[in-house]
Design a protein around this motif. Structure first.
Motif, PDB file in Angstrom:
ATOM      1  N   ARG A  54       8.226  -1.042  30.644  1.00 11.52           N
ATOM      2  CA  ARG A  54       8.928  -0.039  31.452  1.00 11.52           C
ATOM      3  C   ARG A  54       9.957  -0.673  32.380  1.00 11.52           C
ATOM      4  O   ARG A  54      10.655   0.046  33.091  1.00 11.52           O
ATOM      5  CB  ARG A  54       7.932   0.771  32.277  1.00 11.52           C
ATOM      6  CG  ARG A  54       6.970   1.597  31.441  1.00 11.52           C
ATOM      7  CD  ARG A  54       5.988   2.362  32.343  1.00 11.52           C
ATOM      8  NE  ARG A  54       5.007   3.109  31.564  1.00 11.52           N
ATOM      9  CZ  ARG A  54       5.179   4.354  31.145  1.00 11.52           C
ATOM     10  NH1 ARG A  54       6.301   4.999  31.425  1.00 11.52           N
ATOM     11  NH2 ARG A  54       4.248   4.965  30.443  1.00 11.52           N
ATOM     12  N   SER A  89       2.216  -5.777  40.645  1.00  9.08           N
ATOM     13  CA  SER A  89       2.012  -5.828  39.206  1.00  9.08           C
ATOM     14  C   SER A  89       3.307  -5.411  38.528  1.00  9.08           C
ATOM     15  O   SER A  89       4.236  -4.929  39.187  1.00  9.08           O
ATOM     16  CB  SER A  89       0.859  -4.918  38.782  1.00  9.08           C
ATOM     17  OG  SER A  89       1.143  -3.572  39.077  1.00  9.08           O
ATOM     18  N   SER A  90       3.349  -5.604  37.234  1.00 16.29           N
ATOM     19  CA  SER A  90       4.569  -5.223  36.519  1.00 16.29           C
ATOM     20  C   SER A  90       4.226  -4.658  35.163  1.00 16.29           C
ATOM     21  O   SER A  90       3.177  -4.961  34.580  1.00 16.29           O
ATOM     22  CB  SER A  90       5.497  -6.424  36.373  1.00 16.29           C
ATOM     23  OG  SER A  90       4.953  -7.376  35.478  1.00 16.29           O
ATOM     24  N   ASP A  91       5.114  -3.821  34.693  1.00 16.68           N
ATOM     25  CA  ASP A  91       5.051  -3.270  33.342  1.00 16.68           C
ATOM     26  C   ASP A  91       6.367  -3.659  32.682  1.00 16.68           C
ATOM     27  O   ASP A  91       7.402  -3.029  32.930  1.00 16.68           O
ATOM     28  CB  ASP A  91       4.869  -1.754  33.402  1.00 16.68           C
ATOM     29  CG  ASP A  91       4.698  -1.133  32.018  1.00 16.68           C
ATOM     30  OD1 ASP A  91       5.187  -1.709  31.036  1.00 16.68           O
ATOM     31  OD2 ASP A  91       4.088  -0.062  31.936  1.00 16.68           O
ATOM     32  N   ARG A  92       6.324  -4.697  31.872  1.00 11.80           N
ATOM     33  CA  ARG A  92       7.569  -5.202  31.286  1.00 11.80           C
ATOM     34  C   ARG A  92       8.169  -4.208  30.305  1.00 11.80           C
ATOM     35  O   ARG A  92       9.388  -4.105  30.188  1.00 11.80           O
ATOM     36  CB  ARG A  92       7.305  -6.550  30.621  1.00 11.80           C
ATOM     37  CG  ARG A  92       6.895  -7.601  31.631  1.00 11.80           C
ATOM     38  CD  ARG A  92       6.473  -8.896  31.012  1.00 11.80           C
ATOM     39  NE  ARG A  92       7.587  -9.816  30.911  1.00 11.80           N
ATOM     40  CZ  ARG A  92       7.445 -11.128  30.808  1.00 11.80           C
ATOM     41  NH1 ARG A  92       6.250 -11.655  30.778  1.00 11.80           N
ATOM     42  NH2 ARG A  92       8.502 -11.920  30.709  1.00 11.80           N
ATOM     43  N   SER A 118       6.859   2.103  43.149  1.00  7.72           N
ATOM     44  CA  SER A 118       7.446   1.626  41.897  1.00  7.72           C
ATOM     45  C   SER A 118       8.866   1.176  42.145  1.00  7.72           C
ATOM     46  O   SER A 118       9.580   1.743  42.982  1.00  7.72           O
ATOM     47  CB  SER A 118       7.452   2.744  40.845  1.00  7.72           C
ATOM     48  OG  SER A 118       6.158   3.201  40.571  1.00  7.72           O
TER      49      SER A 118
END
Length: 115
Positions: free
Chosen positions: A75, A70-73, A20
């Motif tokens: 977070r 991948s991304s979690d915008r 991460s």
């Protein structure tokens, strides 16, 4: 402004890890996010490159088909899913956030793959 990698560790060959990269003080939306790695005695190597703005995505040949970004915008976090790990993937992994004006680096996280 800070980047922080996490998720490194020791894993057997063939195993998986998810790294991460969390940003604070800015959002990834306007930055190109890249993962690099550096093995002992070797130069830093680009692993992947990703931009939210236009969806550009690049993987080094050495990791293509095994690593996924991948991304979690919500977070403000970008991930590097690493599967089918090999001993030659052993390195310190860094994330960076880049614009034409500046580059931020995280301190790195150690990934060790045992044979």
């Amino acid at each position: 402004v800070q980047l922080a990698e996490s998720g490194g560790g020791l894993v057997q060959a063939g195993g998986s890890l998810r790294l991460s990269c969390a940003a604070s003080g800015f959002t990834f939306d306007d930055y190109a996010v890249a993962w690099f790695r550096q093995a002992p005695g070797k130069e830093r190597e680009g692993v992947s490159y990703f931009t939210h703005r236009n969806g550009s995505l690049y993987y080094a040949d050495s990791v293509k088909g095994r690593f996924t970004v991948s991304s979690d915008r919500a977070r403000n976090t970008v991930y590097l899913q690493m599967n089918s790990l090999k001993p030659e993937d052993t390195a310190v992994y860094y994330c960076s956030a880049q614009t034409v004006l500046t580059t931020y680096w995280g301190p790195g996280t150690q990934v060790t793959v045992s044979s």
